[in-house]
Design a protein around this motif. Structure first.
Motif, PDB file in Angstrom:
ATOM      1  N   GLY A   1      84.438  23.963  35.519  1.00  0.00           N
ATOM      2  CA  GLY A   1      83.555  22.880  35.120  1.00  0.00           C
ATOM      3  C   GLY A   1      82.455  22.631  36.127  1.00  0.00           C
ATOM      4  N   LYS A   2      82.783  22.654  37.408  1.00  0.00           N
ATOM      5  CA  LYS A   2      81.781  22.434  38.452  1.00  0.00           C
ATOM      6  C   LYS A   2      80.708  23.510  38.406  1.00  0.00           C
ATOM      7  CE  LYS A   2      81.416  21.596  43.440  1.00  0.00           C
ATOM      8  NZ  LYS A   2      82.178  21.496  44.720  1.00  0.00           N
ATOM      9  N   ARG A   3      81.126  24.757  38.196  1.00  0.00           N
ATOM     10  CA  ARG A   3      80.154  25.852  38.123  1.00  0.00           C
ATOM     11  C   ARG A   3      79.261  25.702  36.901  1.00  0.00           C
ATOM     12  NH1 ARG A   3      80.572  30.274  35.208  1.00  0.00           N
ATOM     13  NH2 ARG A   3      82.841  30.155  35.000  1.00  0.00           N
ATOM     14  N   ILE A   4      79.851  25.346  35.771  1.00  0.00           N
ATOM     15  CA  ILE A   4      79.071  25.200  34.541  1.00  0.00           C
ATOM     16  C   ILE A   4      78.032  24.092  34.696  1.00  0.00           C
ATOM     17  CG2 ILE A   4      79.213  24.450  32.127  1.00  0.00           C
ATOM     18  CD1 ILE A   4      81.957  25.935  32.065  1.00  0.00           C
ATOM     19  N   LEU A   5      78.433  22.966  35.271  1.00  0.00           N
ATOM     20  CA  LEU A   5      77.497  21.856  35.446  1.00  0.00           C
ATOM     21  C   LEU A   5      76.359  22.236  36.383  1.00  0.00           C
ATOM     22  CD1 LEU A   5      79.932  18.816  35.686  1.00  0.00           C
ATOM     23  CD2 LEU A   5      78.457  19.446  33.780  1.00  0.00           C
ATOM     24  N   ALA A   6      76.648  23.089  37.356  1.00  0.00           N
ATOM     25  CA  ALA A   6      75.613  23.514  38.295  1.00  0.00           C
ATOM     26  C   ALA A   6      74.655  24.529  37.679  1.00  0.00           C
ATOM     27  CB  ALA A   6      76.268  24.115  39.543  1.00  0.00           C
TER      28      ALA A   6
END
Length: 230
Positions: free
Chosen positions: A127-132
């Motif tokens: 999720g953190k990677r996708i949001l970034a």
């Protein structure tokens, strides 16, 4: 007796919506689950073919009459069981609830693409990677925060339009995505997600999903992405 044809509970966000609604209001139905498959000879395709021209779940059967598409199913259920407040009773609240449901039905494509439903998983790093990396996902989330905040402020909660309605059933899978991918929310929306996740119909679906233990690789594309990145 109604029959609801669904896909895998761990993955099928569209199936989750009417199932949760029926369960919440205590409307009796028989569940018929078809395992997702890309094989055209699999039961998922061969059993759906004579029932629905679109070949997708969910499908509601009422004495052999088929209703497909989640929004059509919800409207059909609301007409069959007017004693239940499937939609808010007040006209403007009902119109606003329908607007939010229609927005979920046709929108948030980036979030649905990059954060597919997977209830049993915990994927905060994904999720953190996708949001970034995906600004469209961030824009989808900003809209969700704004719409949920406005609805809860207007209604006073505990659900989007006061009592649990079709709007909450439609956004339950999205709430699950936020949990799976560890997406941070304002405190009042985290509390709403917690209440939604604990509501009877949603809790029953989640419990079943966690018991499935049926891994389907094409439903988890982020695992391939992570392996390619490594």
């Amino acid at each position: 007796m109604l029959t609801l044809i669904i896909g895998n509970k761990n993955y099928s966000s569209w199936s989750m919506r009417p199932w949760v609604l029926l369960k919440h209001f205590g409307i009796p139905f028989t569940e018929r689950k078809l395992r997702f498959s890309q094989d055209p000879a699999a039961a998922f395709h061969t059993e759906l073919a004579p029932i629905t021209p679109v070949g997708l779940v969910p499908v509601l059967l009422d004495e052999g009459f088929a209703v497909w598409d989640t929004l059509a199913i919800v409207e059909y259920v609301a007409e069959l069981f007017p004693q239940h407040a499937v939609w808010p009773r007040e006209r403007q609240a009902r119109a606003r609830a329908r607007s939010l449901v229609a927005e979920m039905h046709s929108g948030f494509g980036a979030l649905r693409q990059h954060m597919p439903q997977n209830i049993e998983a915990s994927l905060p790093s994904v999720g953190k990677r996708i949001l970034a990396e995906q600004p469209d996902v961030r824009r989808n989330l900003d809209r969700i925060v704004g719409m949920w905040t406005a609805a809860l402020n207007d209604s006073g909660g505990p659900f989007l339009f006061g009592e649990f309605s079709a709007a909450d059933a439609f956004y339950a899978p999205l709430a699950g995505r936020l949990i799976t991918y560890g997406v941070p929310l304002p405190a009042e929306l985290t509390a709403y997600v917690d209440r939604l996740w604990a509501s009877p119909g949603v809790a029953a679906w989640v419990a079943d999903a966690k018991q499935e233990k049926d891994f389907i690789d094409f439903e988890e594309p982020y695992r391939k992405s992570a392996s390619d990145a490594g």
